[in-house]
Scaffold this active site. Sequence first.
Site, PDB file in Angstrom:
ATOM      1  CG  ASP A   9       4.110  40.491 -75.746  1.00 36.05           C
ATOM      2  OD1 ASP A   9       2.343  40.459 -76.324  1.00 36.05           O
ATOM      3  OD2 ASP A   9       4.634  41.247 -75.765  1.00 36.05           O
ATOM      4  CG  ASP A  11       6.068  37.463 -80.402  1.00 35.57           C
ATOM      5  OD1 ASP A  11       6.106  36.522 -80.806  1.00 35.57           O
ATOM      6  OD2 ASP A  11       4.387  37.687 -80.775  1.00 35.57           O
TER       7      ASP A  11
END
Length: 214
Positions: A9, A11
Amino acid sequence: MRYDLVIFDNDGVLVDSEPVSNTILAAYLTELGHPTTYEESVRDYMGSAVHRIHELVLERTGQRLPDGFDEVLQARVLDGFARELQPVKGIGEVLELLVAEGIPYCVASSSTHERIRAGHRRTGLDEWFEDAWVFSAEDVGRGKPAPDLFLHAARAMGVEPSRCVVVEDSPLGVQAAVAAGMDVYGFASMTPSDRLAAATGLFSEMTELPRLLA
């Protein structure tokens, strides 16, 4: 290493963007007449694509967000990134290890391509990710918690889902990885570990990740 592809991922995993973006989102929603605290923004929207913000506001209030909401939010977030974004502590060492061991990796994020790339340039992570290794919710019909984005990334990288591992920090991302049939390690740095309980394993410092992947 027991995996053929590591899917990060973005963020909160690669770049420490969640405090910046959720502070801005909470303030903007409040400005528009939908009072939202920072904590509520993290709880409700962390890890999700922008369409989820529209859906939840409409569901809760019966009101639609204004035209241009996405563009204004993106501009404010990018401005915040330019001023204060930092890489997640220890992520550089993890990427160095993957390169040294010849393990393919990529990023699959709910953010737009523009926002991902802006964050990587600001933090110096752009040198680690070729364009072909960056996947966004913009590339698929449904964002997390649907598995579409992770399955798209695995397909594009030429790896079977069962041979992939996802590194996530949000409940929605963990849910998406599980739905994709992938192992997933929950980064419980900002998110309480109980909200990531569906993950294959949990860790709170990025330095712990190589041991889990081995």
